[in-house]
Enzyme design. Structure first.
Site, PDB file in Angstrom:
ATOM      1  CB  CYS A  34     -19.845 -60.143 109.344  1.00 49.92           C
ATOM      2  SG  CYS A  34     -19.413 -59.661 107.667  1.00 49.92           S
ATOM      3  CD  GLU A  73     -24.224 -55.122 104.435  1.00 45.46           C
ATOM      4  OE1 GLU A  73     -24.215 -56.279 104.894  1.00 45.46           O
ATOM      5  OE2 GLU A  73     -24.731 -54.829 103.355  1.00 45.46           O
ATOM      6  CG  LEU A  74     -26.643 -54.895 111.412  1.00 50.81           C
ATOM      7  CD1 LEU A  74     -28.000 -54.858 112.096  1.00 50.81           C
ATOM      8  CD2 LEU A  74     -25.790 -53.709 111.830  1.00 50.81           C
ATOM      9  CD1 TRP A  83     -13.285 -53.429 115.487  1.00 53.01           C
ATOM     10  CD2 TRP A  83     -12.067 -55.098 114.614  1.00 53.01           C
ATOM     11  NE1 TRP A  83     -13.738 -54.607 116.036  1.00 53.01           N
ATOM     12  CE2 TRP A  83     -12.996 -55.648 115.514  1.00 53.01           C
ATOM     13  CE3 TRP A  83     -11.196 -55.949 113.945  1.00 53.01           C
ATOM     14  CZ2 TRP A  83     -13.088 -57.009 115.755  1.00 53.01           C
ATOM     15  CZ3 TRP A  83     -11.283 -57.315 114.180  1.00 53.01           C
ATOM     16  CH2 TRP A  83     -12.226 -57.827 115.087  1.00 53.01           C
ATOM     17  CG  ASN A  84     -14.407 -56.952 110.470  1.00 57.80           C
ATOM     18  OD1 ASN A  84     -14.751 -55.854 110.008  1.00 57.80           O
ATOM     19  ND2 ASN A  84     -15.204 -57.999 110.465  1.00 57.80           N
ATOM     20  CE  LYS A  94     -17.134 -44.260 114.784  1.00 59.65           C
ATOM     21  NZ  LYS A  94     -15.795 -44.764 115.168  1.00 59.65           N
ATOM     22  N   PRO A  95     -14.375 -44.175 111.079  1.00 61.37           N
ATOM     23  CG  PRO A  95     -12.032 -43.948 111.044  1.00 61.37           C
ATOM     24  CD  PRO A  95     -13.325 -43.150 110.953  1.00 61.37           C
ATOM     25  NE  ARG A 134     -19.412 -54.184 102.123  1.00 63.68           N
ATOM     26  CZ  ARG A 134     -19.531 -55.362 102.743  1.00 63.68           C
ATOM     27  NH1 ARG A 134     -19.110 -56.459 102.160  1.00 63.68           N
ATOM     28  NH2 ARG A 134     -20.050 -55.437 103.932  1.00 63.68           N
ATOM     29  CB  SER A 192     -21.938 -55.317 116.925  1.00 61.50           C
ATOM     30  OG  SER A 192     -22.208 -54.043 117.491  1.00 61.50           O
ATOM     31  CD  GLU A 201     -20.677 -61.642 114.569  1.00 64.47           C
ATOM     32  OE1 GLU A 201     -20.746 -60.650 115.309  1.00 64.47           O
ATOM     33  OE2 GLU A 201     -20.392 -61.560 113.368  1.00 64.47           O
TER      34      GLU A 201
HETATM   35  P1  NAP Z   1     -19.128 -52.295 116.640  1.00 62.80           P
HETATM   36  O1  NAP Z   1     -18.665 -52.297 118.030  1.00 62.80           O
HETATM   37  O2  NAP Z   1     -20.583 -52.340 116.382  1.00 62.80           O
HETATM   38  O3  NAP Z   1     -18.468 -51.011 115.969  1.00 62.80           O
HETATM   39  C1  NAP Z   1     -18.653 -50.720 114.606  1.00 62.80           C
HETATM   40  C2  NAP Z   1     -18.493 -49.241 114.386  1.00 62.80           C
HETATM   41  O4  NAP Z   1     -19.543 -48.555 115.088  1.00 62.80           O
HETATM   42  C3  NAP Z   1     -17.193 -48.663 114.943  1.00 62.80           C
HETATM   43  O5  NAP Z   1     -16.777 -47.613 114.093  1.00 62.80           O
HETATM   44  C4  NAP Z   1     -17.620 -48.122 116.294  1.00 62.80           C
HETATM   45  O6  NAP Z   1     -16.802 -47.090 116.776  1.00 62.80           O
HETATM   46  C5  NAP Z   1     -18.987 -47.591 115.949  1.00 62.80           C
HETATM   47  N1  NAP Z   1     -19.864 -47.417 117.107  1.00 62.80           N
HETATM   48  C6  NAP Z   1     -19.883 -48.131 118.248  1.00 62.80           C
HETATM   49  N2  NAP Z   1     -20.858 -47.655 119.054  1.00 62.80           N
HETATM   50  C7  NAP Z   1     -21.450 -46.623 118.402  1.00 62.80           C
HETATM   51  C8  NAP Z   1     -22.513 -45.729 118.715  1.00 62.80           C
HETATM   52  N3  NAP Z   1     -23.176 -45.810 119.862  1.00 62.80           N
HETATM   53  N4  NAP Z   1     -22.852 -44.794 117.816  1.00 62.80           N
HETATM   54  C9  NAP Z   1     -22.198 -44.692 116.652  1.00 62.80           C
HETATM   55  N5  NAP Z   1     -21.184 -45.513 116.278  1.00 62.80           N
HETATM   56  C10 NAP Z   1     -20.823 -46.474 117.158  1.00 62.80           C
HETATM   57  O7  NAP Z   1     -18.530 -53.508 115.810  1.00 62.80           O
HETATM   58  P2  NAP Z   1     -17.015 -53.926 115.675  1.00 62.80           P
HETATM   59  O8  NAP Z   1     -16.651 -54.694 116.884  1.00 62.80           O
HETATM   60  O9  NAP Z   1     -16.161 -52.785 115.281  1.00 62.80           O
HETATM   61  O10 NAP Z   1     -17.082 -54.880 114.393  1.00 62.80           O
HETATM   62  C11 NAP Z   1     -17.423 -56.204 114.479  1.00 62.80           C
HETATM   63  C12 NAP Z   1     -18.872 -56.410 114.086  1.00 62.80           C
HETATM   64  O11 NAP Z   1     -19.085 -55.936 112.757  1.00 62.80           O
HETATM   65  C13 NAP Z   1     -19.240 -57.865 114.072  1.00 62.80           C
HETATM   66  O12 NAP Z   1     -20.477 -58.058 114.671  1.00 62.80           O
HETATM   67  C14 NAP Z   1     -19.308 -58.186 112.584  1.00 62.80           C
HETATM   68  O13 NAP Z   1     -20.137 -59.263 112.279  1.00 62.80           O
HETATM   69  C15 NAP Z   1     -19.796 -56.912 112.016  1.00 62.80           C
HETATM   70  N6  NAP Z   1     -19.480 -56.819 110.586  1.00 62.80           N
HETATM   71  C16 NAP Z   1     -20.493 -56.961 109.692  1.00 62.80           C
HETATM   72  C17 NAP Z   1     -20.223 -56.917 108.349  1.00 62.80           C
HETATM   73  C18 NAP Z   1     -21.332 -57.070 107.361  1.00 62.80           C
HETATM   74  O14 NAP Z   1     -21.128 -56.717 106.213  1.00 62.80           O
HETATM   75  N7  NAP Z   1     -22.489 -57.584 107.740  1.00 62.80           N
HETATM   76  C19 NAP Z   1     -18.923 -56.703 107.893  1.00 62.80           C
HETATM   77  C20 NAP Z   1     -17.907 -56.560 108.840  1.00 62.80           C
HETATM   78  C21 NAP Z   1     -18.211 -56.613 110.194  1.00 62.80           C
HETATM   79  P3  NAP Z   1     -15.718 -47.389 117.927  1.00 62.80           P
HETATM   80  O15 NAP Z   1     -14.731 -48.275 117.335  1.00 62.80           O
HETATM   81  O16 NAP Z   1     -15.160 -46.047 118.226  1.00 62.80           O
HETATM   82  O17 NAP Z   1     -16.448 -47.995 119.079  1.00 62.80           O
END
Ligand code: NAP
Length: 502
Positions: free
Chosen positions: A309, A275-276, A175-176, A199-200, A184, A254, A406
């Protein structure tokens, strides 16, 4: 938050969206994009999207079931062979048209993003331009997919090396950066000739649905990009991953979820790009230009309210300058205008949701409980919205939780150091390795430290490293693979070698 801003936020809560805001929300398709058609979720289920500045519901979008997800993947699989046969020029032109449309719609798309995610309008506009740039960048890369022809070392045979699209892809975004994290992945997938199911995140489906409309208007063939919004991400995506019908998963999110998905991908040996999370160190040596270092820290910390991130998560400042740096940074942070991202002059919006703000509050309480001192900010305001003020902490000990997790919010923790070796060891003392920042006027030191830091990217005297033309990605538990740059397209290509008898 200023009193004026708080009043504005309250007016919005009572009065709902302004006419223009409502219009921008209304014009977005809120159904699933499957096989080139907008369709309701099975049973007509929907879920709500909130404005984090007011906590108010601004829209309801389709809540896909696993069967909807399956239909989307079937559409991607059905479209793959024809799309793989398109010429590089056709795919490049498609991406250029999508770039142009994104820029034409920049104002509306930025407002939409601010409404569902909270970031200030100026940052949202910047993100649309950044997101569009991935399409322009990868339109060029589509034309440069290369190969090789080589004589075998012992003579006789020849090696022909060519590249082909990986096949249907699953693209999961956070979402960020709701638009840029989509382009990308979609940009290189299209450039390479791959179809996809996107899937957003549940907090920000509107931006991705609007992007789906852009892609349709640009002429992306039916089934090439499918979009599935849902609340049960695991329930919808796991069967698709485990089916093996998609050949790749590209995930941004994450580390915790990334690890779960890697396990699921192992079953059918899917290609993965991950990309975590990050835990970026930001290092200021005593020979740095302090004003430049403060400006860099403001960018590295405050871009996206700290919800990045790449956000500076641990700020190490040399003993000789930490007091001066802390004063300058606190002054700059205290001047920032906090409020609803749509309001004029606002530089810091709300955090994305209650859980995000709760985490920041907890991490702050943990740090102060262990002896850290608040230089500015620190108190979450009352009232609607998930606001948190720009905060600077000093004397944050290495055992504080925020040194290891984080923060994902506008909190800058300062920790002193006295030697280069000590700060490199501290910076590398994390399972993450996405990005690090170094500020020094000694070029040799800068390069020496950049080489010693365990991270995929380093900002040397600069607080932002993201650029569509540069290879973005992390090492260690921050991920696998790179997005952007000339290598980003390789993540969506398989190498095929043909041995030729002569
Ligand atoms: P997240 O909770 O891991 O969710 C990311 C995406 O994964 C969302 O679309 C989420 O859907 C989905 N998701 C969650 N659980 C899942 C599962 N079991 N199976 C399949 N998909 C699943 O992370 P977030 O809170 O949205 O984003 C923040 C994180 O992203 C931070 O840790 C940040 O560092 C990281 N990030 C990394 C980068 C990079 O390039 N390294 C860039 C941006 C962000 P739902 O929303 O429906 O749960």
């Amino acid at each position: 938050m200023s009193t004026d801003t708080q009043a504005t936020a309250q007016t919005q809560t009572e009065g709902g969206l302004s006419g223009r805001e409502q219009q921008v929300v209304d014009q977005v398709e809120k159904r699933l994009l499957v096989g080139g058609r907008w369709v309701d979720a099975e049973g007509g289920a929907t879920f709500e999207v909130d404005d984090p500045a007011t906590g108010q519901v601004i829209a309801s979008v389709a809540d896909a079931t696993p069967a909807d997800g399956r239909r989307a993947l079937d559409a991607a699989v059905a479209a793959q062979a024809d799309f793989a046969r398109t010429t590089p020029r056709e795919r490049a032109d498609l991406l250029l048209r999508a770039h142009e449309l994104l820029m034409e719609r920049q104002d509306d798309l930025a407002l939409l993003m601010t409404l569902e995610m909270g970031k200030p309008l100026a940052e949202a506009k910047g993100e649309i331009a950044y997101a569009a740039e991935f399409f322009r960048h990868f339109s060029g890369e589509a034309l440069r997919i290369d190969g090789g022809y080589q004589t075998a070392p012992a003579g006789g045979a020849r090696f022909l090396v060519t590249k082909q699209p990986v096949g249907p892809c699953l693209l999961i975004t956070p979402w960020n950066f709701p638009m840029a994290m989509g382009t990308r992945k979609i940009g290189p997938a299209l450039a390479a000739g791959c179809t996809s199911v996107v899937k957003p995140a549940h907090q920000t489906p509107l931006s991705m649905l609007a992007l789906g409309q852009v892609l349709q208007d640009a002429g992306v063939p039916d089934g090439v990009v499918n979009i599935v919004t849902c609340r049960d991400a695991g329930g919808v995506m796991e069967p698709l991953i485990r089916s093996g019908d998609a050949r790749k998963l590209s995930f941004t999110g994450s580390t915790k979820v990334g690890k779960v998905l890697l396990e699921q991908c192992a079953d059918k040996v899917l290609r993965t790009s991950m990309e975590l999370g990050g835990n970026a160190p930001f290092i200021v040596f005593d020979d740095a230009d302090l004003d430049e270092a403060v400006a860099g820290a403001m960018q590295a910390k405050m871009r996206n309210m700290g919800e990045a991130c790449t956000a500076a998560n641990r700020i190490y400042v040399h003993d000789n300058v930490i007091q001066q740096f802390g004063e300058k940074l606190s002054a700059a942070m205290a001047q920032l205008e906090v409020g609803r991202g749509t309001d004029d002059g606002v530089q810091v919006g709300p955090l994305v949701d209650e859980a995000g703000r709760r985490k920041v509050i907890d991490l702050l309480a943990d740090a102060t409980g262990r002896g850290a001192t608040v230089l500015t900010g620190g108190e979450a305001p009352d009232g609607p919205g998930w606001f948190f003020p720009p905060t600077v902490l000093t004397g944050v000990p290495g055992e504080a939780r925020m040194a290891h997790e984080e923060i994902f919010g506008p909190v800058a923790p300062l920790t002193p150091f006295s030697s280069e070796d000590e700060v490199i060891a501290a910076a590398n003392d994390t399972p993450y390795g996405l990005v690090a920042y170094v500020f020094t006027n000694d070029l040799r030191r800068g390069l020496r430290v950049a080489e010693a830091l365990e991270s995929g990217m380093v900002g040397l005297n600069q607080g932002v490293v993201s650029n569509p033309a540069a290879p973005f990605g992390g090492i260690k538990e921050s991920g696998l693979g790179r997005e952007g740059g000339s290598v980003g397209i390789e993540e969506f290509l398989e190498i095929k070698y043909v041995g030729i008898a002569m």
